[in-house]
Design a protein around this motif. Structure first.
Motif, PDB file in Angstrom:
ATOM      1  N   ALA A 232       3.338  -3.230   5.138  1.00  0.00           N
ATOM      2  CA  ALA A 232       4.776  -3.516   5.127  1.00  0.00           C
ATOM      3  C   ALA A 232       5.033  -4.840   5.846  1.00  0.00           C
ATOM      4  CB  ALA A 232       5.537  -2.378   5.790  1.00  0.00           C
ATOM      5  N   LEU A 233       4.328  -5.071   6.953  1.00  0.00           N
ATOM      6  CA  LEU A 233       4.542  -6.294   7.730  1.00  0.00           C
ATOM      7  C   LEU A 233       4.194  -7.535   6.907  1.00  0.00           C
ATOM      8  CD1 LEU A 233       5.343  -7.488  10.484  1.00  0.00           C
ATOM      9  CD2 LEU A 233       2.953  -7.279  11.188  1.00  0.00           C
ATOM     10  N   GLU A 234       3.073  -7.457   6.164  1.00  0.00           N
ATOM     11  CA  GLU A 234       2.689  -8.605   5.312  1.00  0.00           C
ATOM     12  C   GLU A 234       3.744  -8.856   4.232  1.00  0.00           C
ATOM     13  OE1 GLU A 234      -2.191  -8.128   5.825  1.00  0.00           O
ATOM     14  OE2 GLU A 234      -1.147  -7.116   4.181  1.00  0.00           O
ATOM     15  N   ALA A 235       4.261  -7.770   3.651  1.00  0.00           N
ATOM     16  CA  ALA A 235       5.264  -7.921   2.585  1.00  0.00           C
ATOM     17  C   ALA A 235       6.538  -8.546   3.122  1.00  0.00           C
ATOM     18  CB  ALA A 235       5.561  -6.555   1.957  1.00  0.00           C
TER      19      ALA A 235
ATOM     20  N   ASP B  50       0.836  -1.204   0.000  1.00  0.00           N
ATOM     21  CA  ASP B  50       0.000   0.000   0.000  1.00  0.00           C
ATOM     22  C   ASP B  50       0.876   1.262   0.000  1.00  0.00           C
ATOM     23  OD1 ASP B  50      -3.104   0.597   0.641  1.00  0.00           O
ATOM     24  OD2 ASP B  50      -1.797   2.196   1.411  1.00  0.00           O
ATOM     25  N   PRO B  51       0.480   2.275  -0.794  1.00  0.00           N
ATOM     26  CA  PRO B  51       1.298   3.493  -0.855  1.00  0.00           C
ATOM     27  C   PRO B  51       1.399   4.217   0.494  1.00  0.00           C
ATOM     28  CG  PRO B  51      -0.705   3.698  -2.190  1.00  0.00           C
ATOM     29  CD  PRO B  51      -0.602   2.264  -1.782  1.00  0.00           C
ATOM     30  N   ALA B  52       0.516   3.895   1.455  1.00  0.00           N
ATOM     31  CA  ALA B  52       0.668   4.466   2.792  1.00  0.00           C
ATOM     32  C   ALA B  52       1.992   4.014   3.411  1.00  0.00           C
ATOM     33  CB  ALA B  52      -0.493   4.027   3.686  1.00  0.00           C
TER      34      ALA B  52
ATOM     35  N   ASP C  32      -0.958   2.525  -5.946  1.00  0.00           N
ATOM     36  CA  ASP C  32      -2.356   2.121  -6.022  1.00  0.00           C
ATOM     37  C   ASP C  32      -2.854   1.730  -4.629  1.00  0.00           C
ATOM     38  OD1 ASP C  32      -4.857   0.915  -7.407  1.00  0.00           O
ATOM     39  OD2 ASP C  32      -3.534   1.576  -9.014  1.00  0.00           O
ATOM     40  N   PRO C  33      -3.918   2.374  -4.138  1.00  0.00           N
ATOM     41  CA  PRO C  33      -4.390   2.109  -2.768  1.00  0.00           C
ATOM     42  C   PRO C  33      -4.902   0.674  -2.610  1.00  0.00           C
ATOM     43  CG  PRO C  33      -5.427   4.073  -3.683  1.00  0.00           C
ATOM     44  CD  PRO C  33      -4.725   3.393  -4.813  1.00  0.00           C
ATOM     45  N   GLY C  34      -4.991   0.259  -1.352  1.00  0.00           N
ATOM     46  CA  GLY C  34      -5.579  -1.053  -1.073  1.00  0.00           C
ATOM     47  C   GLY C  34      -4.601  -2.197  -1.160  1.00  0.00           C
TER      48      GLY C  34
ATOM     49  N   ASN D 143      11.158   6.345   3.577  1.00  0.00           N
ATOM     50  CA  ASN D 143      10.543   5.172   4.199  1.00  0.00           C
ATOM     51  C   ASN D 143      10.396   4.009   3.235  1.00  0.00           C
ATOM     52  OD1 ASN D 143       9.819   5.336   7.075  1.00  0.00           O
ATOM     53  ND2 ASN D 143       8.890   7.283   6.449  1.00  0.00           N
ATOM     54  N   THR D 144      10.209   4.279   1.953  1.00  0.00           N
ATOM     55  CA  THR D 144      10.092   3.194   0.973  1.00  0.00           C
ATOM     56  C   THR D 144      11.386   2.382   0.937  1.00  0.00           C
ATOM     57  OG1 THR D 144       8.665   4.659  -0.297  1.00  0.00           O
ATOM     58  CG2 THR D 144       9.435   2.666  -1.417  1.00  0.00           C
ATOM     59  N   ALA D 145      12.525   3.116   0.978  1.00  0.00           N
ATOM     60  CA  ALA D 145      13.832   2.427   0.991  1.00  0.00           C
ATOM     61  C   ALA D 145      13.941   1.552   2.237  1.00  0.00           C
ATOM     62  CB  ALA D 145      14.963   3.450   0.947  1.00  0.00           C
ATOM     63  N   ILE D 146      13.442   2.051   3.372  1.00  0.00           N
ATOM     64  CA  ILE D 146      13.544   1.281   4.622  1.00  0.00           C
ATOM     65  C   ILE D 146      12.700   0.003   4.527  1.00  0.00           C
ATOM     66  CG2 ILE D 146      13.105   1.320   7.123  1.00  0.00           C
ATOM     67  CD1 ILE D 146      13.653   4.392   6.972  1.00  0.00           C
TER      68      ILE D 146
END
Ligand SMILES: [Mn+2]
Length: 422
Positions: free
Chosen positions: A349-352, A332-334, A343-345, A383-386
């Protein structure tokens, strides 16, 4: 008859009845004999159709088109014993002063370095910028600077307590170059560098650019393991199975479809997870059904829950040699604002992090790519890199556990699950 339409007529007698539609399964196209082919740009000729002078669709490029991809002359270098080179001055490697390599790992420059170092995992940057949103080419170097205060080379996985930095020989294999204007030339060079890693016996982690990186991934997998000898798990908000090439042989929107059309991978070895972005034609789902792709759209996760749906994915891929192509926009982009086409929905991060760890524990994974990270769109903390760094670490933890003989994807250290106080 074009190759594509001839494939469309290859309909087998076997059928599959689901819901309201009768689906006729397409037969997998025949595989090429890559072994007997002449090498072009270091690869079997069929892998680089954009270099075939007998193909009327090919514009023959002059030698200048290779300028970006020419390897440096090393004959003037000081002689050294092959093996990984540690770039660090200090024992502690905080991200602020560590020489920026992936995870602070030693650097390998050549296939000889990979072999001499008995490398388990080589991380390589593939900076291609061919997604029109732009900026994915900056991901390869951006991922060498992770803005968290912990040491770059700390390696104890919090879920499983395995120390992947100690259990595995991990190296930074540098970046492959791209020809900034020629997608095909870039894919060829990226596939060549990925093949060097696979040929050394190491697992490849690619920090991709655009999702065309997946095409290079398929090229290297088929080059090293031979046709129809691996499966792909494609994580993505988007389907990426377009039948139109936009004048190219392939691109980030049709990499695995191209691999299937070329006879490199069986339809039943295609797996996809997380699709939810609006699409232009329901026929794209028909293609997935016709070739026998085992897909899991986001609505299935919504209806049946994460646990049940993910369990199905694990069952379906069990026992297969894997190539994982992880488009970061599956999340999710959040959680990951810095992607080319958010794309929302999507997944948390934890699931990934969990999904890549569990695949790495359960399966022999030969290659994983993280694609479509565009640092230009990231937030101020990157944060995306993290999140990608943590997925990479979870993957390494899984590889390390598997090396120690643990193959249950649910494995976690009991110590982190229960404090034990009565
Ligand atoms: Mn994609």
């Amino acid at each position: 008859m074009s190759k594509l339409s001839s494939i469309k007529t290859l309909l087998a007698a076997s059928t599959m009845y689901t819901g309201l539609t009768m689906i006729v399964l397409a037969e997998d196209p025949a595989s090429p004999d890559l072994q007997s082919q002449p090498k072009v740009d270091g690869l079997p000729a069929d892998l680089v159709p954009w270099r075939d002078p007998n193909n009327p669709n090919v514009i023959i490029l002059d030698d200048d088109s290779k300028a970006f991809l020419t390897r440096r002359d090393r004959s003037e270098d000081l002689e050294r014993t092959p093996g990984p080179i540690n770039m660090q001055r200090y024992a502690e490697q905080w991200s602020k002063w560590a020489f920026p390599t992936y995870l602070g790992a030693p650097v390998a420059l050549t296939p000889e370095d990979l072999k001499a170092g008995e490398v388990d995992v080589a991380i390589v940057g593939l900076p291609s910028d061919f997604n029109p949103s732009g900026g994915q080419g900056w991901a390869a170097n951006q991922m060498r600077i992770i803005r968290t205060i912990d040491t770059a080379n700390k390696g104890v996985d919090p879920h499983t307590h395995v120390n992947y930095m100690k259990e595995l020989n991990i190296v930074d294999y540098g970046n492959a170059a791209q020809n900034p204007f020629q997608l095909g030339m870039s894919l060829g060079e990226h596939a060549r560098v990925l093949t060097e890693i696979l040929d050394s016996g190491a697992i490849a982690i690619a920090i991709g650019g655009d999702h065309g990186t997946e095409a290079a991934g398929h090229m290297a997998m088929v080059n090293h393991f031979g046709p129809k000898n691996y499966a792909t798990v494609h994580f993505d908000a988007h389907q990426d199975v377009y039948d139109t090439s936009l004048g190219a042989f392939t691109h980030g929107g049709r990499a695995r479809r191209w691999a299937w059309e070329n006879g490199w991978i069986k339809g039943k070895d295609l797996h996809s997870v997380g699709m939810r972005s609006p699409y232009g034609d329901p026929k794209l789902v028909d293609w997935q059904r016709e070739v026998g792709e085992q897909y899991h759209y986001m609505p299935e996760f919504e209806r049946n829950g994460f646990e049940e749906t993910w369990k199905k994915v694990l069952e379906e891929v069990k026992g297969k040699r894997l190539h994982i192509s992880f488009d970061v926009d599956a999340i999710d982009p959040a959680h990951v604002p810095g992607v080319s086409n958010p794309d929302p929905g999507g997944f948390t991060a934890l699931e990934a992090i969990r999904m890549v760890r569990e695949l790495a524990i359960q399966n022999d994974v030969a290659m994983i790519e993280f694609d479509e990270y565009s640092p230009l769109y990231d937030d101020t903390h990157y944060n995306t890199a993290i999140v990608i760094d943590r997925m990479m670490r979870a993957f390494l933890a899984g590889v390390a556990l598997r090396k120690k003989g643990i193959t249950d994807p649910n494995y976690m250290d009991p110590v982190v699950l229960d404090h034990g106080v009565k």
